[in-house]
Design an enzyme around this catalytic site. Structure first.
Site, PDB file in Angstrom:
ATOM      1  N   ARG A 125      -2.601  16.433   4.690  1.00 15.35           N
ATOM      2  CA  ARG A 125      -1.260  15.844   4.656  1.00 15.35           C
ATOM      3  C   ARG A 125      -0.796  15.850   3.218  1.00 15.35           C
ATOM      4  O   ARG A 125      -1.444  15.274   2.354  1.00 15.35           O
ATOM      5  CB  ARG A 125      -1.276  14.410   5.195  1.00 15.35           C
ATOM      6  CG  ARG A 125       0.097  13.915   5.683  1.00 15.35           C
ATOM      7  CD  ARG A 125       0.079  12.425   6.011  1.00 15.35           C
ATOM      8  NE  ARG A 125      -0.150  11.660   4.827  1.00 15.35           N
ATOM      9  CZ  ARG A 125      -0.974  10.610   4.738  1.00 15.35           C
ATOM     10  NH1 ARG A 125      -1.642  10.188   5.787  1.00 15.35           N
ATOM     11  NH2 ARG A 125      -1.138   9.983   3.605  1.00 15.35           N
ATOM     12  N   GLU A 144       0.356  13.696  -3.771  1.00  9.44           N
ATOM     13  CA  GLU A 144      -1.010  14.218  -3.660  1.00  9.44           C
ATOM     14  C   GLU A 144      -1.123  14.976  -2.344  1.00  9.44           C
ATOM     15  O   GLU A 144      -0.238  14.884  -1.483  1.00  9.44           O
ATOM     16  CB  GLU A 144      -2.048  13.083  -3.672  1.00  9.44           C
ATOM     17  CG  GLU A 144      -1.913  12.164  -2.471  1.00  9.44           C
ATOM     18  CD  GLU A 144      -3.178  11.368  -2.153  1.00  9.44           C
ATOM     19  OE1 GLU A 144      -4.254  11.692  -2.672  1.00  9.44           O
ATOM     20  OE2 GLU A 144      -3.073  10.421  -1.347  1.00  9.44           O
ATOM     21  N   ASN A 146      -3.867  15.210   0.821  1.00 11.20           N
ATOM     22  CA  ASN A 146      -5.072  14.613   1.392  1.00 11.20           C
ATOM     23  C   ASN A 146      -5.766  15.653   2.253  1.00 11.20           C
ATOM     24  O   ASN A 146      -5.196  16.099   3.247  1.00 11.20           O
ATOM     25  CB  ASN A 146      -4.702  13.411   2.267  1.00 11.20           C
ATOM     26  CG  ASN A 146      -3.903  12.380   1.492  1.00 11.20           C
ATOM     27  OD1 ASN A 146      -4.467  11.583   0.745  1.00 11.20           O
ATOM     28  ND2 ASN A 146      -2.583  12.400   1.629  1.00 11.20           N
ATOM     29  N   SER A 151      -4.527  10.142   7.751  1.00 15.62           N
ATOM     30  CA  SER A 151      -4.347   9.336   8.954  1.00 15.62           C
ATOM     31  C   SER A 151      -2.883   9.109   9.330  1.00 15.62           C
ATOM     32  O   SER A 151      -1.977   9.583   8.663  1.00 15.62           O
ATOM     33  CB  SER A 151      -5.069   8.000   8.792  1.00 15.62           C
ATOM     34  OG  SER A 151      -4.597   7.343   7.654  1.00 15.62           O
ATOM     35  N   LYS A 305      -8.057  14.693  -7.206  1.00 14.25           N
ATOM     36  CA  LYS A 305      -6.931  14.561  -8.142  1.00 14.25           C
ATOM     37  C   LYS A 305      -7.113  15.517  -9.331  1.00 14.25           C
ATOM     38  O   LYS A 305      -6.140  16.026  -9.880  1.00 14.25           O
ATOM     39  CB  LYS A 305      -6.841  13.104  -8.627  1.00 14.25           C
ATOM     40  CG  LYS A 305      -6.811  12.065  -7.498  1.00 14.25           C
ATOM     41  CD  LYS A 305      -5.429  11.707  -7.091  1.00 14.25           C
ATOM     42  CE  LYS A 305      -5.295  10.555  -6.106  1.00 14.25           C
ATOM     43  NZ  LYS A 305      -5.980  10.568  -4.824  1.00 14.25           N
ATOM     44  N   LYS A 364      -4.638   7.865 -12.755  1.00 11.97           N
ATOM     45  CA  LYS A 364      -5.337   7.975 -11.465  1.00 11.97           C
ATOM     46  C   LYS A 364      -6.802   8.346 -11.613  1.00 11.97           C
ATOM     47  O   LYS A 364      -7.126   9.371 -12.208  1.00 11.97           O
ATOM     48  CB  LYS A 364      -4.664   9.068 -10.606  1.00 11.97           C
ATOM     49  CG  LYS A 364      -3.219   8.803 -10.270  1.00 11.97           C
ATOM     50  CD  LYS A 364      -2.745   9.806  -9.222  1.00 11.97           C
ATOM     51  CE  LYS A 364      -1.352   9.476  -8.751  1.00 11.97           C
ATOM     52  NZ  LYS A 364      -0.962  10.322  -7.610  1.00 11.97           N
ATOM     53  N   GLU A 368      -9.607   7.873  -3.337  1.00  6.12           N
ATOM     54  CA  GLU A 368      -8.645   7.992  -2.240  1.00  6.12           C
ATOM     55  C   GLU A 368      -8.463   6.633  -1.590  1.00  6.12           C
ATOM     56  O   GLU A 368      -9.263   5.727  -1.808  1.00  6.12           O
ATOM     57  CB  GLU A 368      -9.168   8.968  -1.178  1.00  6.12           C
ATOM     58  CG  GLU A 368      -9.487  10.353  -1.689  1.00  6.12           C
ATOM     59  CD  GLU A 368      -8.249  11.104  -2.125  1.00  6.12           C
ATOM     60  OE1 GLU A 368      -7.189  10.897  -1.527  1.00  6.12           O
ATOM     61  OE2 GLU A 368      -8.340  11.883  -3.083  1.00  6.12           O
ATOM     62  N   GLY A 369      -7.429   6.528  -0.773  1.00  6.46           N
ATOM     63  CA  GLY A 369      -7.312   5.353   0.083  1.00  6.46           C
ATOM     64  C   GLY A 369      -6.375   4.276  -0.426  1.00  6.46           C
ATOM     65  O   GLY A 369      -6.198   3.249   0.220  1.00  6.46           O
ATOM     66  N   ARG A 450       6.208   6.729   5.257  1.00  3.33           N
ATOM     67  CA  ARG A 450       5.680   5.388   4.971  1.00  3.33           C
ATOM     68  C   ARG A 450       6.583   4.726   3.938  1.00  3.33           C
ATOM     69  O   ARG A 450       7.026   5.379   2.996  1.00  3.33           O
ATOM     70  CB  ARG A 450       4.262   5.473   4.418  1.00  3.33           C
ATOM     71  CG  ARG A 450       3.249   5.958   5.438  1.00  3.33           C
ATOM     72  CD  ARG A 450       1.899   6.176   4.789  1.00  3.33           C
ATOM     73  NE  ARG A 450       1.982   7.198   3.750  1.00  3.33           N
ATOM     74  CZ  ARG A 450       1.061   7.395   2.814  1.00  3.33           C
ATOM     75  NH1 ARG A 450      -0.004   6.640   2.762  1.00  3.33           N
ATOM     76  NH2 ARG A 450       1.215   8.350   1.925  1.00  3.33           N
TER      77      ARG A 450
HETATM   78  P1  ADP Z   1      -4.511   7.655  -2.881  1.00  2.00           P
HETATM   79  O1  ADP Z   1      -5.472   8.779  -2.770  1.00  2.00           O
HETATM   80  O2  ADP Z   1      -5.143   6.373  -3.251  1.00  2.00           O
HETATM   81  O3  ADP Z   1      -3.600   7.555  -1.683  1.00  2.00           O
HETATM   82  P2  ADP Z   1      -2.114   8.465  -4.310  1.00  2.00           P
HETATM   83  O4  ADP Z   1      -2.053   9.496  -5.366  1.00  2.00           O
HETATM   84  O5  ADP Z   1      -1.496   8.818  -3.026  1.00  2.00           O
HETATM   85  O6  ADP Z   1      -3.645   8.040  -4.159  1.00  2.00           O
HETATM   86  O7  ADP Z   1      -1.464   7.149  -4.857  1.00  2.00           O
HETATM   87  C1  ADP Z   1      -1.380   5.965  -4.086  1.00  2.00           C
HETATM   88  C2  ADP Z   1       0.036   5.441  -4.086  1.00  2.00           C
HETATM   89  O8  ADP Z   1       0.491   5.206  -5.429  1.00  2.00           O
HETATM   90  C3  ADP Z   1       1.049   6.393  -3.490  1.00  2.00           C
HETATM   91  O9  ADP Z   1       1.125   6.229  -2.094  1.00  2.00           O
HETATM   92  C4  ADP Z   1       2.328   5.985  -4.191  1.00  2.00           C
HETATM   93  O10 ADP Z   1       2.886   4.837  -3.566  1.00  2.00           O
HETATM   94  C5  ADP Z   1       1.855   5.565  -5.571  1.00  2.00           C
HETATM   95  N1  ADP Z   1       1.931   6.700  -6.515  1.00  2.00           N
HETATM   96  C6  ADP Z   1       1.017   7.645  -6.720  1.00  2.00           C
HETATM   97  N2  ADP Z   1       1.417   8.544  -7.625  1.00  2.00           N
HETATM   98  C7  ADP Z   1       2.629   8.149  -8.031  1.00  2.00           C
HETATM   99  C8  ADP Z   1       3.584   8.669  -8.974  1.00  2.00           C
HETATM  100  N3  ADP Z   1       3.327   9.748  -9.668  1.00  2.00           N
HETATM  101  N4  ADP Z   1       4.748   7.984  -9.133  1.00  2.00           N
HETATM  102  C9  ADP Z   1       5.000   6.854  -8.419  1.00  2.00           C
HETATM  103  N5  ADP Z   1       4.147   6.325  -7.521  1.00  2.00           N
HETATM  104  C10 ADP Z   1       2.978   6.964  -7.324  1.00  2.00           C
HETATM  105 MG    MG Z   2      -2.082   8.765  -1.116  1.00  2.00          MG
END
Ligand code: ADP
Ligand code: MG
Length: 474
Positions: A125, A144, A146, A151, A305, A364, A368-369, A450
């Protein structure tokens, strides 16, 4: 890009009435989760959190996200077959990040033994936010991708019906008719069924590899039921069950409780907490098996990442996808600024910039999660502390995306009905199947929207921050 019901958002009586209809409709439609209080029980459940109203999504960006999904499938699949790239890209990370290092060790070990698996199934996804430029126009920016346990493809197959009803209750019948049908559960099952068929043993089962605590079981059941509809047997087992009762025969066919397994679909195994020593051994057993793993360990590593950050370097996509210049251009158009924090001058420079202007970035780790990223003052403090240590290498930096907020109500069991300023994240599900070197299926399988209140920087639905939503194209 406001939705055409920002007028009713402040009409308290209308909102109350619609919310009562909405929660019952969600229960009727099966938008369900087990409760925090009784996470092992299916006899007391509640609705999964969702927005009262669909959120506006720019049509052009929605279409762009769908149009690039097959390219991302191709890219992830290419990375998973490129040992040199994975080795080089993750070399610095695995020195400091024990979890990635352990996954990598299994990856190398199964390659050295020689893969027994010949059919490959990817379910991913790709997640995006809509970055609002200074001139007010929005751009699609990937957050990102996944590649393991992505899910909510099941529950989100049912949210559009709920929102359609809500709009009708609010007198928006015309708008209700524009909500798109969406059925990722069917698309994911199609991929799993294809892999199962190519595995070629009609009596073999599909095994969902599940967590100890399964609050999101109904999401998975949606996909399971699609497989049963195709007369494919599904079993649910944990790593622990595989450790205790799993084995390989001489040709490395996998058996669990006496049943041959054709496809292992991981809904677990993506964070360190999922593993103790026995679970690592079970993971190794599964990876060595002939069974189709969704994903195999190489594809899981392709979703780190660190890999995402390296993909944004000039020339990298071209090397990974030679002969696909248009796919490369479509993929690159979705990238936000991503920066390596590896030791050296490049990392020093961007670390100093982020310490000076933390609100421009997200820090970051390789996790994940949801709930792991660092923002603002916290980002500054952590970077200050680790800026001269190798630990810095276990993180990447990313430009912070700033979407335009809109008003909505986040419906959650036991929570008061109150209006929030919200932002959304769009995910597109991708499914592909490869047999040997030949890609036999490559599709976008549906979407997931979401939405969360702006005050939460991080966190998904399972983390209790975001809620399920339906896009309303504008
Ligand atoms: P995870 O693997 O924990 O889901 P993500 O990269 O999806 O990691 O980051 C988790 C959440 O953080 C995202 O769903 C989003 O709400 C926020 N986020 C992540 N990257 C960014 C970004 N570059 N700018 C703004 N919000 C972000
Ligand atoms: Mg995410």
């Amino acid at each position: 890009m406001a939705a055409p019901w920002q007028d009713v958002v402040r009409d308290a009586a209308a909102v109350r009435e619609a919310a009562a209809v909405a929660t019952d409709a969600a229960l009727l439609a099966g938008v369900l989760m087990r409760t925090a209080e009784q996470p092992h029980a299916s006899d007391v459940v509640n609705y999964a959190p969702f927005t009262l109203l669909p959120s506006a999504v720019p049509r052009a960006l929605f279409e762009q996200a769908y149009a690039v999904q097959q390219d991302f499938n191709l890219l992830v699949d290419a990375i998973s077959q490129n040992k040199e790239f994975l080795e080089q890209t993750l070399a610095s990370t695995i020195k400091v990040d024990d979890f990635t290092a352990r996954l990598f060790r299994i990856y190398v070990q199964v390659l050295e033994e020689g893969l027994a698996q010949t059919v490959f199934l990817g379910i991913n996804r790709s997640d995006y936010m809509f970055d609002c430029g200074l001139d007010g126009t929005a751009a699609l920016r990937q957050i990102e991708i996944n590649t393991i346990a992505a899910s909510f493809g099941g529950l989100t197959s049912r949210t559009a019906d709920v929102h359609r009803l809500v709009l009708k209750v609010l007198g928006k019948t015309e708008e209700a008719s524009h909500l798109l049908p969406n059925n990722p559960a069917k698309g994911l099952a199609l991929g799993i069924a294809k892999a199962w068929e190519l595995y070629g043993s009609p009596r073999a089962v599909v095994m969902f590899l599940v967590e100890e605590v399964q609050r999101n079981i109904f999401d998975q059941r949606c996909v399971e039921n699609e497989l049963w509809n195709r007369n494919i047997r599904v079993i649910r087992r944990r790593f622990r069950d595989v450790f205790e009762r799993g084995s390989l025969d001489a040709s490395r066919r996998l058996f669990v409780d006496g049943q041959e397994v054709a496809v292992v679909y991981y809904r677990e195994g993506y964070v360190p907490q999922n593993y103790d020593q026995q679970n690592w051994e079970a993971r190794l057993l599964l990876e060595r098996a002939r069974a189709v793993k969704c994903p195999d360990i190489a594809t899981q590593l392709a979703g780190t990442k660190k890999v995402q950050q390296e993909l944004s370097r000039p020339g990298t996509l071209e090397k990974l996808l030679p002969g696909h210049p248009e796919a490369v251009a479509r993929i690159r158009a979705t990238f936000a600024g991503l920066y390596s924090l590896d030791e050296g001058e490049e990392g020093d420079r961007i670390a100093a910039t982020a310490i000076a202007e933390p609100d421009r970035f997200v820090l970051k780790p390789q996790r994940e999660g949801g709930g792991n990223n660092l923002y603002g003052e916290e980002l500054r403090q952590v970077l200050e502390k680790i800026k001269d240590s190798p630990e810095r290498t276990s993180y990447i930096l990313m430009d912070k995306i700033k979407p335009q907020p809109a008003l909505n109500y986040l419906l959650r069991a036991h929570s008061p009905l109150q209006v929030s300023e919200c932002i959304s994240e769009l995910g597109i599900f991708g499914v592909y199947v490869r047999q040997g070197r030949e890609l036999v299926l490559n599709q976008a399988a549906g979407h997931l929207l979401r939405t969360k209140a702006v005050e939460h920087a991080d966190g998904g639905v399972a983390a209790g921050v975001a809620v399920l939503d339906t896009p309303y194209l504008v």
